[in-house]
Every structure is written in C-alpha cells, then in structure tokens.
Design a protein around this motif. Structure first.
Motif, short mmCIF file in Angstrom:
data_model
loop_
_atom_site.label_atom_id
_atom_site.label_comp_id
_atom_site.label_asym_id
_atom_site.label_seq_id
_atom_site.Cartn_x
_atom_site.Cartn_y
_atom_site.Cartn_z
N PHE A 137 0.82 -1.21 0.00
CA PHE A 137 0.00 0.00 0.00
C PHE A 137 0.85 1.26 0.00
O PHE A 137 1.91 1.32 0.63
CB PHE A 137 -0.91 -0.01 1.23
N GLY A 138 0.37 2.28 -0.70
CA GLY A 138 1.03 3.58 -0.74
C GLY A 138 0.74 4.29 -2.04
O GLY A 138 0.81 3.68 -3.12
N ARG A 139 0.42 5.58 -1.95
CA ARG A 139 0.09 6.34 -3.16
C ARG A 139 1.32 6.94 -3.82
O ARG A 139 1.29 7.30 -4.99
CB ARG A 139 -0.90 7.46 -2.79
N THR A 140 2.40 7.02 -3.06
CA THR A 140 3.66 7.54 -3.61
C THR A 140 4.78 6.58 -3.20
O THR A 140 4.60 5.73 -2.32
CB THR A 140 3.97 8.93 -3.05
N GLY A 141 5.93 6.72 -3.84
CA GLY A 141 7.06 5.88 -3.48
C GLY A 141 7.47 6.05 -2.04
O GLY A 141 7.78 5.07 -1.35
N ARG A 142 7.47 7.30 -1.55
CA ARG A 142 7.85 7.55 -0.15
C ARG A 142 6.84 6.92 0.80
O ARG A 142 7.22 6.32 1.82
CB ARG A 142 7.96 9.05 0.10
N GLU A 143 5.55 7.02 0.47
CA GLU A 143 4.53 6.44 1.32
C GLU A 143 4.64 4.92 1.35
O GLU A 143 4.50 4.30 2.41
CB GLU A 143 3.14 6.86 0.84
N ARG A 144 4.90 4.31 0.20
CA ARG A 144 5.07 2.86 0.15
C ARG A 144 6.27 2.41 0.98
O ARG A 144 6.23 1.37 1.64
CB ARG A 144 5.21 2.38 -1.30
N LEU A 145 7.34 3.20 0.95
CA LEU A 145 8.53 2.87 1.75
C LEU A 145 8.20 2.90 3.23
O LEU A 145 8.55 1.97 3.97
CB LEU A 145 9.66 3.85 1.43
N VAL A 146 7.53 3.96 3.67
CA VAL A 146 7.20 4.10 5.09
C VAL A 146 6.23 3.00 5.53
O VAL A 146 6.40 2.38 6.59
CB VAL A 146 6.60 5.49 5.37
N VAL A 147 5.21 2.75 4.72
CA VAL A 147 4.25 1.69 5.05
C VAL A 147 4.95 0.35 5.13
O VAL A 147 4.71 -0.45 6.04
CB VAL A 147 3.10 1.64 4.02
N GLY A 148 5.86 0.09 4.19
CA GLY A 148 6.60 -1.17 4.22
C GLY A 148 7.41 -1.34 5.49
O GLY A 148 7.43 -2.43 6.09
N LEU A 149 8.04 -0.26 5.93
CA LEU A 149 8.84 -0.33 7.17
C LEU A 149 7.95 -0.58 8.39
O LEU A 149 8.27 -1.41 9.24
CB LEU A 149 9.62 0.98 7.36
N PHE A 150 6.80 0.11 8.44
CA PHE A 150 5.90 -0.08 9.57
C PHE A 150 5.22 -1.45 9.52
O PHE A 150 4.97 -2.07 10.56
CB PHE A 150 4.86 1.03 9.63
N MET A 151 4.92 -1.93 8.32
CA MET A 151 4.34 -3.27 8.20
C MET A 151 5.32 -4.33 8.69
O MET A 151 4.94 -5.26 9.41
CB MET A 151 3.94 -3.54 6.76
N ASN A 152 6.59 -4.20 8.30
CA ASN A 152 7.59 -5.15 8.78
C ASN A 152 7.68 -5.11 10.30
O ASN A 152 7.77 -6.15 10.96
CB ASN A 152 8.96 -4.83 8.17
N ALA A 153 7.65 -3.90 10.85
CA ALA A 153 7.73 -3.77 12.31
C ALA A 153 6.49 -4.35 12.98
O ALA A 153 6.58 -4.93 14.07
CB ALA A 153 7.90 -2.30 12.68
N SER A 154 5.33 -4.20 12.34
CA SER A 154 4.10 -4.70 12.94
C SER A 154 4.08 -6.22 13.04
O SER A 154 3.43 -6.79 13.92
CB SER A 154 2.89 -4.21 12.15
N VAL A 155 4.80 -6.88 12.14
CA VAL A 155 4.87 -8.34 12.18
C VAL A 155 5.41 -8.81 13.53
O VAL A 155 4.97 -9.83 14.07
CB VAL A 155 5.76 -8.87 11.03
N GLY A 156 6.35 -8.07 14.09
CA GLY A 156 6.94 -8.44 15.37
C GLY A 156 5.99 -8.28 16.55
O GLY A 156 6.29 -8.76 17.64
N LEU A 157 4.85 -7.60 16.34
CA LEU A 157 3.88 -7.42 17.42
C LEU A 157 2.86 -8.56 17.47
O LEU A 157 2.11 -8.67 18.44
CB LEU A 157 3.13 -6.09 17.23
N LEU A 158 2.83 -9.38 16.43
CA LEU A 158 1.85 -10.46 16.37
C LEU A 158 2.29 -11.66 17.22
O LEU A 158 3.49 -11.92 17.36
CB LEU A 158 1.69 -10.93 14.92
N PRO A 159 1.33 -12.41 17.74
CA PRO A 159 1.68 -13.67 18.40
C PRO A 159 2.34 -14.61 17.38
O PRO A 159 2.07 -14.52 16.18
CB PRO A 159 0.32 -14.23 18.85
N ASP A 160 3.18 -15.51 17.86
CA ASP A 160 3.86 -16.44 16.96
C ASP A 160 2.87 -17.22 16.10
O ASP A 160 3.09 -17.42 14.89
CB ASP A 160 4.72 -17.42 17.76
N TRP A 161 1.77 -17.68 16.71
CA TRP A 161 0.81 -18.49 15.97
C TRP A 161 0.13 -17.69 14.86
O TRP A 161 -0.22 -18.24 13.81
CB TRP A 161 -0.24 -19.10 16.90
N ALA A 162 -0.03 -16.38 15.06
CA ALA A 162 -0.66 -15.55 14.02
C ALA A 162 0.27 -15.39 12.83
O ALA A 162 -0.17 -15.46 11.67
CB ALA A 162 -1.02 -14.18 14.60
#
Length: 301
Positions: A223-248
């Motif tokens: 997701f992202g309407r611009t290259g910069r937005e896609r970069l930021v979303v990608g970084l936050f999405m990667n970080a959000s993965v670490g907040l999920l339970p292992d089973w999720a």
C-alpha cells in the motif's frame, strides 16, 4: 531546508492519517467536558492512543490479526472499499479512534452511532457457507480485542522505556478502552491483560487464514500512493509483524527471522517514527483536548 522538510512531512502525515483536516472542533469544546472515556493525559488509554509510532505499527498488526477470523474477514472482503480506497478506510478508522479517545462526549457518541449504522448494512455469507453480520456481538468483541491488544503491544515496544506501562496500567488500559466496544454492541469484553490472553486462547481454534486474509495482507504490504509512502508503510508493516503472536505469523505464512525483526525492523521503525513525530511536533488534537479539559464551564451551563 529543515523547515521545508518538516512542513512537507507534517502535511503528508496529516493528509494520510486525517484526510488533511484535523476537525479540531471535535476536541476543543464544550469547556470542561470530560469526553466519553473520562481520561486525562496521564491515563493509559490517552498515552497508548496518543503515541504515533505505537499506533501505526499496532494498527497494521491489528488488521493482520483481525483478518484471521473468517467471518470478520468475509465482511471486510465483501463490503469494505479498502482495495479501491485504502486511504479512506485508514482515515475513517483513525478518526474514530481519535474522536472516541480525545473528542468531546457528543462527538464520540456521534462517531459510534455512525459506525453502528454502517454495521447494520454489513451482512452476508462467508465462503465457508456461514452467515455473518458486522453487528454480531461476538465479532465486535473479536475486532476490539485484537485491536487493543495490538495497540498496547505497539506502545510497549516503541514508547521510551521510562514511559511504558506497568502491569496494573496495562489492565487499566483495557478497562478504559472497553466502553467504546460495548457501545458498539460488543459483549463480555476483556478488561485486563489476563482476560485478553484467556480470550485469545479460547478463540484460537476458530482462527485461520482464508485466501481473503492472505490477499489483504499482501495488499497492505504494497500500500502507498507515492514511493515515499510505500517505503514508510513497508517499514511499519515489517515492524508490525513483530507485534503479532507467533501463531498468528504462522497462520499468515509470515516467516521473518527473529534477528531481522529485532535488529532491523524495530530500529528502522523507531527512526522513521521519531522523524515523523519531529515533523508533526506536539499533537494538535491532544492539545485541543487538553484545552477543553482545562476550561471552566460557563456558570449557566
């Protein structure tokens, strides 16, 4: 040069999260109004929902966790416009959270009434043949619990160590957030860390990744309407993965090594988050809410 950069980042953040208009009138008055939750800046719900990096990472984690309920995901897949207007859905969710947390009592009630009205139109049949409706109390409890669990995980991970919540404050956070879910129609809402973990253990057998869930996660990652937005979303999405339970993570087929999550994803999210917070400066929404709380009501009120 720094002033120009700061302004550009702040304007882009405002457009992405709030649609360009903070609608400060929702937070400014009436004077002395305690708001729906009756919280102040020192309360856990205020601190958690007011932390930008924690809420962005926690928000993405919540979307992924919520997608694992087949009926909840069917409602999103069949009725939401997140594919055609992902920014619009993001803005709507952000406004609901900020309004119910920091807004006046009347503004919060209006936001809840609107969501309840929308929920009455969201119903259908999931791919597995089961009927669903968005105002089902059990589904509402799931969506809320997954959301607040991830918001709290985001705060506890990205807030400075000295500001993180104690166990008792974590329990207080769940208690303070529960009334919003109940006003939406949720029942038996968990109100402590222990109750949240027990709830997740009970519902775990009913959770799995449907094709719609896998598609939604794939969509979010790009997701992202611009290259910069896609970069930021990608970084936050990667970080959000670490907040999920292992089973999720396992259900969603996300295989991101622990060393990558701890040595790259979290530091990158902290740097980007602090940059955005620097550009935004003090929250105008929270400042408006504090002015409302500090104001003295008229004598004839």
């Amino acid at each position: 040069m720094l002033v120009g950069l700061r302004t550009r980042i702040a304007d882009e953040l405002k457009a992405t999260v709030h649609g360009g208009d903070l609608k400060l009138d929702r937070y400014e008055g009436p004077a002395g109004d305690p708001g729906l939750l009756g919280i102040t800046p020192g309360d856990p719900a205020w601190r958690v929902h007011g932390h930008l990096t924690g809420m962005l990472t926690g928000g993405f984690a919540a979307l992924m966790l919520q997608s694992l309920h087949p009926l909840a995901m069917a409602g999103v897949d069949q009725h939401s416009d997140f594919r055609s207007d992902p920014a619009g859905r993001f803005i709507g969710t952000a406004r609901f959270i900020t309004t119910t947390t920091f807004g006046s009592t009347s503004a919060a009630h209006e936001a809840i009434v609107l969501v309840r009205r929308i929920h009455t139109r969201v119903h259908g049949t999931a791919p597995d043949g089961r009927p669903y409706c968005a105002d089902d109390p059990e589904l509402l409890t799931w969506v809320h619990t997954a959301e607040v669990r991830c918001f709290l995980a985001g705060y506890q991970t990205y807030a400075p160590q000295r500001l993180r919540l104690t166990r008792a404050e974590c329990d207080a956070y769940y208690r303070q957030a529960a009334p919003v879910a109940e006003m939406l129609g949720a029942e038996k809402v968990p109100r402590s860390s222990q109750e949240v973990e027990r709830y997740l253990a009970r519902i775990r057998p009913r959770l799995h990744a449907t094709q719609a869930a896998l598609d939604s996660v794939r969509f979010l990652r790009g997701f992202g309407r611009t290259g910069r937005e896609r970069l930021v979303v990608g970084l936050f999405m990667n970080a959000s993965v670490g907040l999920l339970p292992d089973w999720a993570r396992a259900e969603l087929g996300i295989h991101r090594p622990t060393v990558v999550r701890s040595c790259w994803d979290r530091p990158a999210a902290r740097v980007v988050g602090r940059t955005i917070e620097w550009a935004r400066g003090p929250s105008e929404i929270q400042a408006a809410a504090q002015r409302r709380l500090a104001s003295v009501p008229p004598l004839d009120a």
